[in-house]
Design an enzyme around this catalytic site. Structure first.
Site, PDB file in Angstrom:
ATOM      1  N   ASP A 240      -5.309  -6.572   5.908  1.00 19.80           N
ATOM      2  CA  ASP A 240      -6.514  -5.887   5.439  1.00 19.80           C
ATOM      3  C   ASP A 240      -7.567  -6.924   5.044  1.00 19.80           C
ATOM      4  O   ASP A 240      -8.725  -6.877   5.463  1.00 19.80           O
ATOM      5  CB  ASP A 240      -6.136  -5.006   4.228  1.00 19.80           C
ATOM      6  CG  ASP A 240      -7.292  -4.156   3.734  1.00 19.80           C
ATOM      7  OD1 ASP A 240      -8.242  -3.934   4.504  1.00 19.80           O
ATOM      8  OD2 ASP A 240      -7.238  -3.712   2.561  1.00 19.80           O
TER       9      ASP A 240
ATOM     10  N   ASP B  31      -2.975 -18.053   2.207  1.00 20.24           N
ATOM     11  CA  ASP B  31      -4.143 -18.716   1.604  1.00 20.24           C
ATOM     12  C   ASP B  31      -4.701 -19.767   2.552  1.00 20.24           C
ATOM     13  O   ASP B  31      -5.920 -19.898   2.732  1.00 20.24           O
ATOM     14  CB  ASP B  31      -3.812 -19.306   0.213  1.00 20.24           C
ATOM     15  CG  ASP B  31      -2.471 -20.019   0.145  1.00 20.24           C
ATOM     16  OD1 ASP B  31      -1.710 -19.998   1.134  1.00 20.24           O
ATOM     17  OD2 ASP B  31      -2.180 -20.612  -0.916  1.00 20.24           O
TER      18      ASP B  31
ATOM     19  N   LYS C 235       3.431 -15.373   2.735  1.00 13.24           N
ATOM     20  CA  LYS C 235       3.354 -16.176   1.511  1.00 13.24           C
ATOM     21  C   LYS C 235       4.791 -16.502   1.115  1.00 13.24           C
ATOM     22  O   LYS C 235       5.281 -16.106   0.034  1.00 13.24           O
ATOM     23  CB  LYS C 235       2.598 -15.360   0.432  1.00 13.24           C
ATOM     24  CG  LYS C 235       2.290 -16.110  -0.854  1.00 13.24           C
ATOM     25  CD  LYS C 235       1.196 -17.162  -0.726  1.00 13.24           C
ATOM     26  CE  LYS C 235       1.040 -17.937  -2.034  1.00 13.24           C
ATOM     27  NZ  LYS C 235       0.165 -19.113  -1.902  1.00 13.24           N
TER      28      LYS C 235
ATOM     29  N   TYR D 272       0.832  -1.214   0.000  1.00 10.14           N
ATOM     30  CA  TYR D 272       0.000   0.000   0.000  1.00 10.14           C
ATOM     31  C   TYR D 272       0.864   1.260   0.000  1.00 10.14           C
ATOM     32  O   TYR D 272       0.395   2.348  -0.314  1.00 10.14           O
ATOM     33  CB  TYR D 272      -0.955   0.024   1.199  1.00 10.14           C
ATOM     34  CG  TYR D 272      -2.042  -1.048   1.170  1.00 10.14           C
ATOM     35  CD1 TYR D 272      -2.067  -2.022   0.182  1.00 10.14           C
ATOM     36  CD2 TYR D 272      -3.035  -1.079   2.124  1.00 10.14           C
ATOM     37  CE1 TYR D 272      -3.039  -3.001   0.159  1.00 10.14           C
ATOM     38  CE2 TYR D 272      -4.029  -2.057   2.108  1.00 10.14           C
ATOM     39  CZ  TYR D 272      -4.012  -3.022   1.126  1.00 10.14           C
ATOM     40  OH  TYR D 272      -4.986  -3.991   1.109  1.00 10.14           O
TER      41      TYR D 272
ATOM     42  N   ASP E  59     -11.142  -8.418   7.380  1.00  9.65           N
ATOM     43  CA  ASP E  59     -12.545  -8.381   6.918  1.00  9.65           C
ATOM     44  C   ASP E  59     -13.178  -9.762   7.068  1.00  9.65           C
ATOM     45  O   ASP E  59     -14.316  -9.904   7.526  1.00  9.65           O
ATOM     46  CB  ASP E  59     -12.638  -7.968   5.440  1.00  9.65           C
ATOM     47  CG  ASP E  59     -12.826  -6.466   5.264  1.00  9.65           C
ATOM     48  OD1 ASP E  59     -12.258  -5.710   6.073  1.00  9.65           O
ATOM     49  OD2 ASP E  59     -13.537  -6.058   4.317  1.00  9.65           O
TER      50      ASP E  59
HETATM   51  C1  IPM Z   1      -9.190  -0.733   6.181  1.00  2.00           C
HETATM   52  C2  IPM Z   1      -9.578  -0.163   4.848  1.00  2.00           C
HETATM   53  C3  IPM Z   1      -8.463   0.729   4.345  1.00  2.00           C
HETATM   54  C4  IPM Z   1      -7.226  -0.123   4.214  1.00  2.00           C
HETATM   55  C5  IPM Z   1      -8.756   1.476   3.043  1.00  2.00           C
HETATM   56  C6  IPM Z   1      -9.999   2.316   3.147  1.00  2.00           C
HETATM   57  C7  IPM Z   1      -7.575   2.308   2.601  1.00  2.00           C
HETATM   58  O1  IPM Z   1      -9.885  -1.179   3.958  1.00  2.00           O
HETATM   59  O2  IPM Z   1      -8.928   0.058   7.106  1.00  2.00           O
HETATM   60  O3  IPM Z   1      -9.152  -1.947   6.307  1.00  2.00           O
HETATM   61  O4  IPM Z   1      -7.032  -0.770   3.211  1.00  2.00           O
HETATM   62  O5  IPM Z   1      -6.443  -0.151   5.157  1.00  2.00           O
HETATM   63 MG    MG Z   2     -10.016  -3.071   4.884  1.00  5.17          MG
END
Ligand code: IPM
Ligand code: MG
Length: 359
Positions: free
Chosen positions: A247, A223, A191, A142, A251
């Site tokens: 990231d 993975d 990985k 990133y 989620d």
């Molecule tokens: C998170 C979000 C951010 C990230 C985005 C909005 C830049 O997805 O905080 O997980 O990728 O860190």
């Molecule tokens: Mg995120």
């Protein structure tokens, strides 16, 4: 105690969820005799509209000079066509880098009241879900070079994934220290069967392990980890991983606990000035409808009290109030299940405030 908090309402549902968290903080201040001063900071799409920049320098300065930052969410379709380095998300990445908050702590813990909201089978949920993802936040792909160029008559896009040993070591230490305070199990996710950066990651983690003989270190390919999180989440205590893997996995981990709307996060670096934000996005499709779940943001405020302001009692007070409201069967739409009472964002905030009390 007096604390100065920089407040970023942001875009989409950001303003409405932050509003509820501030009301909770105000009530906590009243109960415990603290003063919280708030400074508004523009970041994200709203800052692009107002200043032509997702995070103007003076806004970053306000954050760095504060005792901590509370953030709602940024981004939305409206800004999808702006150039990459001017997107709302870029403001967030610059904020994290500018504050030097390299360590992002994302708990994945199932609330017993929400077991029904998990998409996993009951027998998996019953084994327990309670782990933390320690995500490296200001390095890796990133933050590497991004470019799109012409090559042999077609476009070619490049994003660079680089890590230095010292970047890996400082987040590795947070992983080991976090595990030390919990069940002493650290899983390092990478990985290394493909990526050089992951092979370095793994080597540094094993070097560090010698300094933490009381912590059991294991390695897992990313993975496989994605699969294990849904197959047997009870095996995890602390997961430490690089920026992009963290990231994605966070989620996934949030969803098995019922809803991404419930998960707070803390980001810290070398000082106590941290960045606190729910891990979900700005959900523009439900913005302004008063149906968003403010709990992720309210719990982020609790984390701020616990980790940056050294106010553990006050943090417990908020977490207990959230639990009491869930016990009473109140749910926002994202965590709604049969027999519960559906409430909106501001109502959820009011209910939580009504349960705040000094132990
Ligand atoms: C998170 C979000 C951010 C990230 C985005 C909005 C830049 O997805 O905080 O997980 O990728 O860190
Ligand atoms: Mg995120």
């Amino acid at each position: 105690m007096t604390k100065n908090i920089a407040v970023i309402r942001g875009d989409g549902i950001g303003p409405e969820i932050v509003e509820q968290a501030l009301k909770v903080l105000n009530k906590v201040a009243e109960i415990y005799g603290h003063t919280f001063n708030y400074t508004d900071v523009d970041m994200g799409g709203c800052a692009i509209d107002k200043w032509g920049n997702p995070l103007p320098e003076e806004m970053l300065k306000k954050c760095v000079e504060s005792d901590s930052v509370l953030l709602g969410a940024v981004g939305g379709e409206k800004w999808n066509s702006v150039p990459g380095d001017m997107r709302p998300e870029k403001g967030l990445l610059r904020l994290r880098a500018g504050m030097g908050v390299y360590s992002n702590n994302r708990p994945a813990k199932i609330w017993k009241q929400l077991a029904d909201a998990s998409p996993l089978k009951k027998e998996i949920v019953d084994k327990g879900i309670d782990f933390i993802i320690v995500r490296e936040l200001i390095g890796g792909i990133y933050f590497g070079e991004h470019k799109t160029e012409e090559e042999n008559g077609e476009k070619k896009a490049v994003d660079v994934l680089a890590y230095t040993e010292s970047e890996i070591e400082r987040i590795g230490r947070i992983g080991f220290e976090t595990a030390r305070k919990r069940n002493k199990k650290l899983c390092s996710v990478e990985k290394s069967n493909v990526l050089d950066s992951s092979r370095l990651w793994k080597a540094v983690m094993h070097r560090l392990a010698e300094e933490y003989p009381d912590v059991e270190l294991s390695d897992m390919l990313v993975d496989n980890c994605a699969m294990q999180i849904v197959k047997n989440p009870a095996q995890f205590d602390v997961v430490v991983t690089e920026n992009m893997f963290g990231d994605i996995l966070s989620d996934e981990a949030s969803m098995i606990t019922g809803s991404i709307g419930m998960i707070p996060s803390s980001s810290l670096g070398a000082t106590s000035c941290g960045l606190y934000e729910p891990i979900h996005g700005s959900a523009p499709d439900i913005a302004g409808m008063d149906i968003a779940n403010p709990i992720g943001t309210i719990l982020s405020a609790a984390m701020m009290l616990r980790y940056s302001f050294d106010m553990p009692e006050e943090a417990d007070c908020i977490e207990n109030a959230v639990s009491a409201v869930l016990d009473d069967g109140f749910r926002t739409a994202d965590i709604m299940s049969d027999g519960c009472k559906k409430v909106g964002c501001s109502e959820m905030g009011k209910l939580i405030i009504s349960k705040l009390s000094r132990k």
